[in-house]
Design an enzyme around this catalytic site. Structure first.
Site, PDB file in Angstrom:
ATOM      1  N   GLY A   1      -2.851  -3.610   1.563  1.00 18.70           N
ATOM      2  CA  GLY A   1      -3.937  -3.411   0.594  1.00 18.70           C
ATOM      3  C   GLY A   1      -3.628  -3.932  -0.799  1.00 18.70           C
ATOM      4  O   GLY A   1      -3.010  -4.980  -0.962  1.00 18.70           O
ATOM      5  N   VAL A   2      -4.057  -3.147  -1.799  1.00 14.38           N
ATOM      6  CA  VAL A   2      -3.862  -3.614  -3.187  1.00 14.38           C
ATOM      7  C   VAL A   2      -2.376  -3.644  -3.531  1.00 14.38           C
ATOM      8  O   VAL A   2      -1.912  -4.492  -4.293  1.00 14.38           O
ATOM      9  CB  VAL A   2      -4.681  -2.739  -4.167  1.00 14.38           C
ATOM     10  CG1 VAL A   2      -4.091  -1.337  -4.295  1.00 14.38           C
ATOM     11  CG2 VAL A   2      -4.800  -3.412  -5.523  1.00 14.38           C
ATOM     12  N   ASP A   3      -1.590  -2.758  -2.918  1.00 16.24           N
ATOM     13  CA  ASP A   3      -0.135  -2.713  -3.138  1.00 16.24           C
ATOM     14  C   ASP A   3       0.481  -4.053  -2.722  1.00 16.24           C
ATOM     15  O   ASP A   3       1.246  -4.673  -3.460  1.00 16.24           O
ATOM     16  CB  ASP A   3       0.435  -1.565  -2.296  1.00 16.24           C
ATOM     17  CG  ASP A   3       1.862  -1.195  -2.658  1.00 16.24           C
ATOM     18  OD1 ASP A   3       2.446  -0.387  -1.928  1.00 16.24           O
ATOM     19  OD2 ASP A   3       2.388  -1.722  -3.665  1.00 16.24           O
TER      20      ASP A   3
ATOM     21  N   THR B   1      -8.919   5.069  -1.312  1.00 12.49           N
ATOM     22  CA  THR B   1     -10.145   4.881  -0.506  1.00 12.49           C
ATOM     23  C   THR B   1      -9.976   3.832   0.584  1.00 12.49           C
ATOM     24  O   THR B   1     -10.938   3.534   1.304  1.00 12.49           O
ATOM     25  CB  THR B   1     -11.335   4.459  -1.398  1.00 12.49           C
ATOM     26  OG1 THR B   1     -11.095   3.147  -1.925  1.00 12.49           O
ATOM     27  CG2 THR B   1     -11.569   5.461  -2.505  1.00 12.49           C
ATOM     28  N   GLY B   2      -8.787   3.274   0.727  1.00 13.43           N
ATOM     29  CA  GLY B   2      -8.556   2.294   1.802  1.00 13.43           C
ATOM     30  C   GLY B   2      -7.787   2.933   2.933  1.00 13.43           C
ATOM     31  O   GLY B   2      -8.295   3.815   3.644  1.00 13.43           O
TER      32      GLY B   2
ATOM     33  N   ASP C   1     -10.541  -9.170  -8.084  1.00 13.52           N
ATOM     34  CA  ASP C   1      -9.177  -9.012  -7.562  1.00 13.52           C
ATOM     35  C   ASP C   1      -8.325  -8.536  -8.743  1.00 13.52           C
ATOM     36  O   ASP C   1      -8.167  -9.263  -9.724  1.00 13.52           O
ATOM     37  CB  ASP C   1      -8.693 -10.382  -7.055  1.00 13.52           C
ATOM     38  CG  ASP C   1      -7.234 -10.363  -6.641  1.00 13.52           C
ATOM     39  OD1 ASP C   1      -6.803 -11.342  -6.004  1.00 13.52           O
ATOM     40  OD2 ASP C   1      -6.514  -9.380  -6.955  1.00 13.52           O
ATOM     41  N   ILE C   2      -7.822  -7.334  -8.661  1.00 15.05           N
ATOM     42  CA  ILE C   2      -7.122  -6.699  -9.808  1.00 15.05           C
ATOM     43  C   ILE C   2      -5.912  -7.513 -10.240  1.00 15.05           C
ATOM     44  O   ILE C   2      -5.503  -7.457 -11.402  1.00 15.05           O
ATOM     45  CB  ILE C   2      -6.747  -5.246  -9.460  1.00 15.05           C
ATOM     46  CG1 ILE C   2      -6.550  -4.402 -10.725  1.00 15.05           C
ATOM     47  CG2 ILE C   2      -5.522  -5.175  -8.554  1.00 15.05           C
ATOM     48  CD1 ILE C   2      -6.506  -2.908 -10.466  1.00 15.05           C
TER      49      ILE C   2
HETATM   50  N1  APR Z   1      -7.880  -5.899  -6.060  1.00 18.75           N
HETATM   51  C1  APR Z   1      -8.575  -4.748  -6.232  1.00 18.75           C
HETATM   52  N2  APR Z   1      -8.736  -3.819  -5.265  1.00 18.75           N
HETATM   53  C2  APR Z   1      -8.179  -4.095  -4.056  1.00 18.75           C
HETATM   54  C3  APR Z   1      -7.435  -5.276  -3.799  1.00 18.75           C
HETATM   55  C4  APR Z   1      -7.301  -6.205  -4.868  1.00 18.75           C
HETATM   56  N3  APR Z   1      -6.606  -7.344  -4.722  1.00 18.75           N
HETATM   57  N4  APR Z   1      -7.011  -5.240  -2.498  1.00 18.75           N
HETATM   58  C5  APR Z   1      -7.488  -4.097  -1.972  1.00 18.75           C
HETATM   59  N5  APR Z   1      -8.189  -3.403  -2.891  1.00 18.75           N
HETATM   60  C6  APR Z   1      -8.914  -2.127  -2.750  1.00 18.75           C
HETATM   61  C7  APR Z   1      -9.346  -1.737  -1.361  1.00 18.75           C
HETATM   62  O1  APR Z   1     -10.547  -2.413  -1.003  1.00 18.75           O
HETATM   63  C8  APR Z   1      -9.583  -0.243  -1.555  1.00 18.75           C
HETATM   64  O2  APR Z   1     -10.902  -0.020  -2.062  1.00 18.75           O
HETATM   65  O3  APR Z   1      -8.042  -1.095  -3.149  1.00 18.75           O
HETATM   66  C9  APR Z   1      -8.578   0.147  -2.654  1.00 18.75           C
HETATM   67  C10 APR Z   1      -7.417   1.010  -2.193  1.00 18.75           C
HETATM   68  O4  APR Z   1      -7.109   0.684  -0.851  1.00 18.75           O
HETATM   69  P1  APR Z   1      -5.573   0.560  -0.368  1.00 18.75           P
HETATM   70  O5  APR Z   1      -4.962  -0.618  -1.007  1.00 18.75           O
HETATM   71  O6  APR Z   1      -5.591   0.658   1.118  1.00 18.75           O
HETATM   72  O7  APR Z   1      -4.855   1.835  -1.006  1.00 18.75           O
HETATM   73  P2  APR Z   1      -4.867   3.372  -0.553  1.00 18.75           P
HETATM   74  O8  APR Z   1      -6.075   3.737   0.237  1.00 18.75           O
HETATM   75  O9  APR Z   1      -4.553   4.133  -1.800  1.00 18.75           O
HETATM   76  O10 APR Z   1      -3.629   3.439   0.448  1.00 18.75           O
HETATM   77  C11 APR Z   1      -2.334   3.257  -0.088  1.00 18.75           C
HETATM   78  O11 APR Z   1      -1.790   1.587   1.525  1.00 18.75           O
HETATM   79  O12 APR Z   1      -1.146  -0.538   1.057  1.00 18.75           O
HETATM   80  C12 APR Z   1      -0.673   0.701   1.369  1.00 18.75           C
HETATM   81  O13 APR Z   1       1.478   0.799   0.314  1.00 18.75           O
HETATM   82  C13 APR Z   1       0.151   1.294   0.265  1.00 18.75           C
HETATM   83  O14 APR Z   1       0.889   3.079   1.651  1.00 18.75           O
HETATM   84  C14 APR Z   1       0.019   2.747   0.588  1.00 18.75           C
HETATM   85  C15 APR Z   1      -1.411   2.873   1.044  1.00 18.75           C
END
Ligand code: APR
Length: 168
Positions: free
Chosen positions: A31-33, A117-118, A9-10
């Site tokens: 997601g990670v945001d 990638t999410g 978990d980052i």
């Molecule tokens: N730690 C590390 N990696 C994580 C965590 C975490 N706590 N939570 C999620 N991830 C991973 C996901 O499994 C995925 O592989 O981060 C990667 C990116 O996925 P997303 O968070 O969905 O980001 P992205 O695909 O770039 O989409 C960005 O999603 O959350 C919204 O505000 C954000 O609109 C933006 C979009």
């Protein structure tokens, strides 16, 4: 090895900078945001409100607040549209601009999630190849002690492991 692959978990990493896969508003999301904003606390949102957003491919830096990391580098990955909207170049720019900001802020360690990638649906294999080659090229000309690729799911972890292992 300057590049290290970890499954974590980052938000828990004690590094100089973690990279957030944000959206152009910089005002949080899922997601990670979402995880980063929850862990960093409200002050992060207050600072983000002063930044005026961020364009896809670009990056902006804030403090880490309640995170163990000193800084958060917010970058906006491309939404996958079949590869016809310059997605590869924009994803490359995310890594390059984040690394440049890390250097400008004297960071010796930086951790990347698997940007785009999410929710943004960028194909994982292609995104990993772009991430690794961009970081490798950057490190051949710039000094950062450690770059972590932080995977949160097994699929990404195995993709990165196969590429990095094949590279050795
Ligand atoms: N730690 C590390 N990696 C994580 C965590 C975490 N706590 N939570 C999620 N991830 C991973 C996901 O499994 C995925 O592989 O981060 C990667 C990116 O996925 P997303 O968070 O969905 O980001 P992205 O695909 O770039 O989409 C960005 O999603 O959350 C919204 O505000 C954000 O609109 C933006 C979009």
């Amino acid at each position: 090895m300057k590049i290290e692959l970890i499954k974590a978990d980052i938000t828990k990493l004690e590094v100089d900078a973690i990279v957030n896969a944000a959206n152009t508003s910089l005002l949080g999301g899922g997601g990670v945001d979402g995880a980063i904003h929850r862990a960093a606390g409200r002050e992060l949102l207050e600072e983000c409100k002063t930044l005026g957003g961020c364009a896809t491919g670009n990056a902006k830096i804030t403090k880490g607040y309640n995170l163990p990391a000193k800084f958060i580098i917010h970058t906006i990955g491309p939404v996958w549209n079949g590869g016809i909207r310059n997605e590869n170049e924009l994803l490359t720019q995310c890594y390059q601009n984040s690394l440049n900001l890390a250097i400008e802020n004297n960071c010796s360690s930086i951790a990347f999630p698997n940007i785009s990638t999410g929710v943004y649906r960028f194909p994982k294999q292609q995104a990993a190849e772009i991430a690794i080659s961009t970081v490798e090229n950057f490190l051949s000309e710039n000094k950062i002690n450690k770059v972590y690729f932080v995977c949160f799911d097994d699929e990404n972890y195995n993709i990165y492991k196969n590429i990095l292992y094949e590279m050795k």
